[in-house]
Design a protein around this motif. Structure first.
Motif, PDB file in Angstrom:
ATOM      1  N   THR A  49       0.855  -1.183   0.000  1.00 47.24           N
ATOM      2  CA  THR A  49       0.000   0.000   0.000  1.00 47.24           C
ATOM      3  C   THR A  49       0.890   1.231   0.000  1.00 47.24           C
ATOM      4  N   TYR A  74      -1.641  -0.832  -4.064  1.00 47.95           N
ATOM      5  CA  TYR A  74      -2.805  -0.005  -3.744  1.00 47.95           C
ATOM      6  C   TYR A  74      -2.294   1.376  -3.367  1.00 47.95           C
ATOM      7  N   TRP A  76      -2.994   5.139  -2.230  1.00 47.75           N
ATOM      8  CA  TRP A  76      -3.926   6.063  -1.576  1.00 47.75           C
ATOM      9  C   TRP A  76      -3.331   7.461  -1.679  1.00 47.75           C
ATOM     10  N   ASN A  78      -4.571  10.582  -0.914  1.00 47.16           N
ATOM     11  CA  ASN A  78      -4.803  11.660   0.038  1.00 47.16           C
ATOM     12  C   ASN A  78      -3.461  12.157   0.550  1.00 47.16           C
ATOM     13  N   THR A  99      -4.136  -0.426  -8.117  1.00 47.63           N
ATOM     14  CA  THR A  99      -5.427   0.174  -7.793  1.00 47.63           C
ATOM     15  C   THR A  99      -5.167   1.557  -7.201  1.00 47.63           C
ATOM     16  N   HIS A 101      -6.623   4.960  -5.376  1.00 47.60           N
ATOM     17  CA  HIS A 101      -7.659   5.631  -4.593  1.00 47.60           C
ATOM     18  C   HIS A 101      -7.265   7.110  -4.526  1.00 47.60           C
ATOM     19  N   GLY A 103      -8.729  10.005  -3.570  1.00 47.09           N
ATOM     20  CA  GLY A 103      -9.055  10.852  -2.427  1.00 47.09           C
ATOM     21  C   GLY A 103      -9.198  12.299  -2.829  1.00 47.09           C
ATOM     22  N   TYR A 127      -9.329   2.231 -11.032  1.00 47.57           N
ATOM     23  CA  TYR A 127      -9.461   3.578 -10.469  1.00 47.57           C
ATOM     24  C   TYR A 127     -10.701   3.590  -9.591  1.00 47.57           C
ATOM     25  N   ASP A 128     -10.528   4.022  -8.343  1.00 46.64           N
ATOM     26  CA  ASP A 128     -11.635   4.044  -7.386  1.00 46.64           C
ATOM     27  C   ASP A 128     -12.318   5.407  -7.427  1.00 46.64           C
ATOM     28  N   THR A 130     -15.148   6.175  -6.214  1.00 48.79           N
ATOM     29  CA  THR A 130     -15.891   6.473  -4.989  1.00 48.79           C
ATOM     30  C   THR A 130     -15.085   7.354  -4.043  1.00 48.79           C
ATOM     31  N   SER A 131     -13.755   7.379  -4.209  1.00 49.56           N
ATOM     32  CA  SER A 131     -12.919   8.219  -3.348  1.00 49.56           C
ATOM     33  C   SER A 131     -12.366   9.425  -4.103  1.00 49.56           C
ATOM     34  N   SER A 132     -12.927   9.717  -5.285  1.00 51.73           N
ATOM     35  CA  SER A 132     -12.344  10.725  -6.158  1.00 51.73           C
ATOM     36  C   SER A 132     -12.978  12.094  -5.962  1.00 51.73           C
TER      37      SER A 132
END
Length: 408
Positions: A49, A74, A76, A78, A99, A101, A103, A127-128, A130-132
């Motif tokens: 991650t 993964y 992240w 943010n 993947t 995320h 954020g 591409y996620d 839901t967190s974009s």
């Protein structure tokens, strides 16, 4: 959990199972503590991650995240803070996945963001949404080919278009609220692009959005039945086949897919030839030809055939005919039939049946499946890097023995 600090402001960095800080018994987190310039983070063969410490300043960076040798990454984002004109590149190779995320990171400030599929083995990029925080990000995609997967969490597949004149295609996911993600696929293989464009839903999986090369037997493969071995192309619905557990099962369906020798990358399309005796004494009994992603059971592990290629006893085979056909056996469950004496997997519907030439036959018999086939709970080797040393050494030893026998 093992956390490794990564400085991407002055040099490339690689993290893998051989890294001093890596702990195979703990989840791995890579903390980007600084970023800038034109550098690459390579994640080699591990699950990791990636997170970002909030730097507090905007920096100009042209950064690549590269997953190789079966890595699952993964990211992240943010806390990632980049200035206008920066770029991000994601490179996937060796049966790996990335993947993202996003954020609160705004993709719309970037000069470019791209996804590159590299090498022989299939990879995936997700591409996620839901967190974009970005409503309509787009990616340039290079090297998308047989077996590769693009997906967007939180949006639905909308359309796939292909321009034969430019060789470029566009894949779009969206929702009713105006959100969308666009993948601009450059220089696609014309045969693959035309196949998808003819019936996109057959290649964009309803659940995952994946386009995955089928896992099938080449015509001429002999399958064990209670009445002796039969050619796979001669099997029909209702015939009994022998499975590795010693039981017999009825064939539910036989999927067929016609391939063209001149279209598609050989490493993704051409069969894998496993020479007689390459796996063990008299296994397979005769040369076995399967598609690259078709898995065989070896020492309790499902090994995709492409991971076994060694250039001698296991090779990529150039079909003698321009057109050739793969067959896939579907039973009521995901099981192991005996192909030329070798335990080989049956169809599991984590890929769509629509890609098969005779899908209309399945639909007429069964309609839309109400329940997915459960995949066997066994480890799966997708790349040569993941192949256990004991299996690799045995295949090399058998290859050497076969070479000596041939020369005698």
């Amino acid at each position: 959990m093992a956390t490794i600090d990564i400085d991407l402001s002055d040099s490339d960095q690689t993290v893998g199972s051989g890294s001093v800080e890596y702990d195979p018994n703990s989840a791995t987190t890579l903390d980007i503590i600084d970023i800038g310039g034109n550098y690459t983070l390579i994640i080699d063969g591990i699950d990791a991650t990636v997170v970002f410490t909030r730097l507090g300043v905007d920096v100009l960076a042209h950064t690549t995240f590269e997953a190789i040798n079966g890595a699952n990454v993964y990211i992240w984002q943010n806390g990632l803070s980049l200035s206008v004109g920066s770029s991000l590149r994601y490179e996937v190779s060796g049966a790996s996945s990335i993947t993202v995320h996003p954020g609160d990171f705004n993709y719309e400030i970037l000069s470019s963001h791209s996804v590159d599929f590299v090498g022989d083995e299939a990879g995936s990029f997700t591409y996620d949404f839901t967190s974009s925080s970005a409503e309509t990000p787009s990616f340039t995609v290079n090297g998308f080919s047989y077996g590769d997967s693009l997906n967007v969490v939180g949006l639905s597949y909308d359309r796939f278009t292909y321009d034969a004149g430019t060789g470029d295609a566009v894949l779009v996911y969206d929702n009713d609220a105006g959100g969308s993600v666009t993948f601009n696929l450059e220089d696609m293989d014309p045969a693959l692009a035309e196949l998808i464009a003819a019936d996109p839903s057959a290649y964009i999986d309803e659940t995952t959005g994946a386009f995955v090369a089928p896992m099938c037997f080449l015509a001429g493969t002999r399958i064990a039945t209670p009445d002796g071995e039969r050619l796979v192309e001669d099997l029909v619905i209702g015939d009994l086949v022998s499975v590795a557990s010693g039981e017999t099962r009825p064939v539910r369906w036989i999927g067929r897919q016609t391939m063209h020798r001149h279209f598609g990358e050989p490493d993704r399309v051409w069969p894998i030839r496993i020479s007689a005796g390459a796996l063990d004494h008299n296994l397979p009994r005769s040369d076995l030809f399967v598609s690259p992603d078709h898995a065989l059971m070896i020492d309790g592990v499902l090994v995709q055939a492409g991971a076994l290629v060694n250039g001698t006893s296991v090779t990529r085979h150039r079909p003698s005919e321009v057109r050739f056909t793969y067959y896939h056996i579907e039973l009521e469950d995901h099981a192991l039939v005996l192909a030329e004496g070798v335990a080989a997997e049956t169809f599991v519907d984590n890929v769509t049946r629509r890609r098969f030439d005779n899908y209309a036959e399945f639909e007429a018999l069964y309609g839309e499946p109400r329940q997915a086939i459960a995949e066997m709970d066994m480890p799966r080797v997708k790349s040569a890097r993941q192949l256990p040393a004991s299996i690799r050494e045995r295949i090399e030893r058998r290859g050497a023995e076969l070479s000596v026998s041939a020369a005698a």
